[in-house]
Design an enzyme around this catalytic site. Structure first.
Site, mmCIF file in Angstrom:
data_model
loop_
_atom_site.group_PDB
_atom_site.id
_atom_site.type_symbol
_atom_site.label_atom_id
_atom_site.label_comp_id
_atom_site.label_asym_id
_atom_site.label_seq_id
_atom_site.Cartn_x
_atom_site.Cartn_y
_atom_site.Cartn_z
ATOM 1 N N LYS A 1 -8.737 -1.314 6.079
ATOM 2 C CA LYS A 1 -8.794 -1.828 4.702
ATOM 3 C C LYS A 1 -7.748 -3.063 4.167
ATOM 4 O O LYS A 1 -8.239 -4.065 3.844
ATOM 5 C CB LYS A 1 -8.943 -0.800 3.476
ATOM 6 C CG LYS A 1 -10.077 0.288 3.590
ATOM 7 C CD LYS A 1 -9.765 1.321 2.864
ATOM 8 C CE LYS A 1 -8.880 2.192 3.430
ATOM 9 N NZ LYS A 1 -9.190 3.572 2.634
ATOM 10 N N ASP B 1 -15.045 2.924 7.376
ATOM 11 C CA ASP B 1 -13.875 3.922 6.721
ATOM 12 C C ASP B 1 -14.690 4.547 5.817
ATOM 13 O O ASP B 1 -14.156 5.847 5.497
ATOM 14 C CB ASP B 1 -12.853 3.160 6.499
ATOM 15 C CG ASP B 1 -11.763 4.095 5.920
ATOM 16 O OD1 ASP B 1 -11.206 4.789 6.595
ATOM 17 O OD2 ASP B 1 -11.516 3.848 4.590
ATOM 18 N N SER C 1 -7.661 4.233 8.935
ATOM 19 C CA SER C 1 -8.231 3.965 7.788
ATOM 20 C C SER C 1 -7.572 3.074 6.838
ATOM 21 O O SER C 1 -8.103 2.109 6.057
ATOM 22 C CB SER C 1 -8.311 5.594 7.168
ATOM 23 O OG SER C 1 -8.662 5.444 5.930
ATOM 24 N N HIS D 1 1.142 -1.172 -0.039
ATOM 25 C CA HIS D 1 0.219 -0.042 -0.068
ATOM 26 C C HIS D 1 0.932 1.279 -0.013
ATOM 27 O O HIS D 1 1.606 1.407 0.855
ATOM 28 C CB HIS D 1 -0.995 0.049 1.135
ATOM 29 C CG HIS D 1 -1.811 1.264 1.387
ATOM 30 N ND1 HIS D 1 -3.109 1.326 0.543
ATOM 31 C CD2 HIS D 1 -1.634 2.458 1.803
ATOM 32 C CE1 HIS D 1 -3.613 2.435 0.731
ATOM 33 N NE2 HIS D 1 -2.707 3.279 1.258
ATOM 34 N N ARG E 1 -14.219 13.058 6.620
ATOM 35 C CA ARG E 1 -13.314 13.802 7.078
ATOM 36 C C ARG E 1 -12.659 14.510 6.051
ATOM 37 O O ARG E 1 -11.870 15.748 6.108
ATOM 38 C CB ARG E 1 -11.864 12.830 7.604
ATOM 39 C CG ARG E 1 -12.026 12.030 8.518
ATOM 40 C CD ARG E 1 -11.063 10.678 8.745
ATOM 41 N NE ARG E 1 -9.865 11.124 8.656
ATOM 42 C CZ ARG E 1 -8.917 10.316 7.826
ATOM 43 N NH1 ARG E 1 -9.154 9.150 7.421
ATOM 44 N NH2 ARG E 1 -7.655 10.372 7.640
HETATM 45 N N1 URA Z 1 -5.692 6.693 2.396
HETATM 46 C C1 URA Z 1 -6.746 6.151 3.078
HETATM 47 O O1 URA Z 1 -7.058 5.180 2.765
HETATM 48 N N2 URA Z 1 -6.961 6.893 4.244
HETATM 49 C C2 URA Z 1 -6.481 7.852 4.794
HETATM 50 O O2 URA Z 1 -6.834 8.466 5.561
HETATM 51 C C3 URA Z 1 -5.629 8.696 3.945
HETATM 52 C C4 URA Z 1 -5.175 7.949 2.844
#
Ligand code: URA
Length: 453
Positions: free
Chosen positions: A210, A184, A206, A105, A191
């Site tokens: 995932k 999320d 967040s 990621h 947010r």
């Molecule tokens: N990417 C995400 O999935 N969440 C965040 O809060 C920032 C970047």
């Protein structure tokens, strides 16, 4: 692979265990939130019992007062529990061999096409890569938008098709289903419009909710810092990386992170088809040095996380084995890896006004220019231009001469050129009297700043 879902609540509505205002007050006044209240507030927000204005007040209190490690860990677990979890532990190859999985990621940046060469490269060593990816929003590009520049390629796979491809090809890059961490999804959108994106506990939970819900065995994080990244300074990027590595390990995922430079764009292209072209160059054993360096470093970390330590991933870029997996991966999703990539209808050049050395090339400025040329979208759901973007002909530290093309801007809609040029103003600089040592240092700067975990 199995998918487990959260249990459906049935029968008459039970009374709520807590109320949102007391949870907001706790964090507002600098206290920690206990496990039961965290579980409740995340679940109640997902059910619509906690109102968006209450959750935004709580997010702001978290941004201002922080969370300790246990709070972040519990918050992440509560977000995972809001949706499905995937489990690849039973994945096998067609010959019955068990397949380990590894995932990467990136916190997002300009010209960040690394997933494209990386997934087939890692798969070429027998480690399966289930890469669930997203689209770009704002100045950072999205992996799915890039791959959709390839004629015929599709991102929307059923779970069965994804599993078959993972087993037979070893790599799949596709859209994440909406069932993973729905808390999320709601919270991130909130947010985004309440000035609470930049809180490290919220970013870390967040991303990791995932990634953990996706069920990978090993995870490598590419945490970027610099003008084109979420984290502008190295200390914050380091803290974010450490927090995410701890969260992954707490959840039993072999997690490590690379801290990488995003003050200049990665490679020589920013824009969808342009970045696919550059990724294919890397898979063919060429490509820009920084893209190759980061691809190989991330591949080595993913392979190590999956238990493969005695290889040099650069070999499969040189001998074409990663390219073989790329071709099969693209074909399996309906794409033609040999088809010509789309090109923009119009181009304009940005040229050097003096002789000298390119001393600055700001990632944010280039990302914004690519976005304004049509490579990205302003609103979710808009179409992007496959051929739009910025091609860089010089990198920091390169000597240039007056009139030399530094960048080529690509778009289908030439009225966008002016705004793209405005984005680039002040974003690059040529020094007429460069210090030779400083120029060499710029040219040779490593993109990998540190390894964490
Ligand atoms: N990417 C995400 O999935 N969440 C965040 O809060 C920032 C970047």
């Amino acid at each position: 692979m199995t998918i487990s879902s959260p249990s459906a609540a049935g029968g008459a509505a039970a009374p709520e265990s807590f109320d949102a205002i007391e949870v907001i007050r706790l964090k507002r006044d600098g206290h920690r939130i206990d496990d039961a209240r965290i579980d409740w507030v995340v679940d109640a927000y997902t059910r619509g019992v906690v109102a968006p204005e209450q959750m935004s007040a709580l997010a702001m209190a978290i941004l201002l007062n922080g969370m300790d490690r246990d709070e972040i860990s519990r918050w992440t677990a509560a977000m995972i529990a809001s949706g499905e979890r995937m489990d690849f532990s039973g994945l096998t190859a067609p010959d019955g061999r068990r397949l380990a999985t590894a995932d990467k990621h990136s916190t997002g940046g300009v010209g960040d096409k690394i997933t494209l060469p990386l997934a087939p490269l890692v798969a070429s060593y027998g480690v399966a890569v289930p890469q669930l990816s997203g689209r770009g929003l704002g100045h950072t590009g999205g992996t799915l938008d890039k791959l959709e520049a390839i004629p015929g390629w599709r991102s929307d796979l059923t779970t069965e098709a994804m599993l078959r491809q993972l087993s037979e090809v070893g790599a799949v890059i596709c859209a994440a289903g909406s069932g993973l961490a729905p808390a999320d999804k709601r919270l991130y959108a909130l947010r985004d419009v309440t000035g609470t994106v930049e809180a490290i506990p919220l970013i870390a939970s967040s991303i990791m909710s995932k990634k953990i819900a996706e069920g990978t065995g090993a995870l490598v994080l590419d945490v970027k810092c610099g003008s084109g990244a979420f984290m502008k300074d190295e200390a914050s990027a380091r803290e974010l990386a450490r927090t995410m590595v701890d969260l992954g390990r707490d959840a039993g995922v072999d997690t490590s992170a690379l801290l990488t430079d995003m003050s200049v764009p990665l490679g020589r292209t920013a824009g969808n088809a342009l970045e696919v072209r550059e990724s294919v160059e890397v898979l063919a054993g060429g490509g820009p040095a920084d893209v190759v360096e980061l691809t190989v470093a991330l591949a080595a970390a993913m392979l190590a996380g999956a238990g493969v330590t005695d290889v040099d991933p650069a070999e499969h870029l040189a001998n074409g084995r990663a390219m073989d997996v790329w071709n099969r991966m693209i074909e399996a999703q309906g794409g033609d890896p040999r088809a010509a990539l789309p090109t923009a209808a119009h181009t304009e050049d940005v040229v050097a006004e003096t002789d000298g050395v390119l001393t600055e090339l700001d990632a944010m400025a280039v990302g914004l220019a690519a976005w304004r040329l049509g490579a990205g979208r302003e609103r979710q759901g808009e179409a992007v231009q496959a051929g739009a973007g910025v091609e860089l002909h010089a990198r920091p530290g390169d000597r240039v001469v007056k009139g030399q093309t530094l960048m080529t801007l690509h778009t289908d809609t030439p009225e966008r050129f002016d705004r793209a040029r405005q984005a680039l103003e002040g974003g690059w600089a040529v020094s007429a009297a460069p210090d030779a040592a400083a120029a060499a240092a710029l040219r040779e700067r490593s993109v990998v700043l540190d390894r964490i975990g």
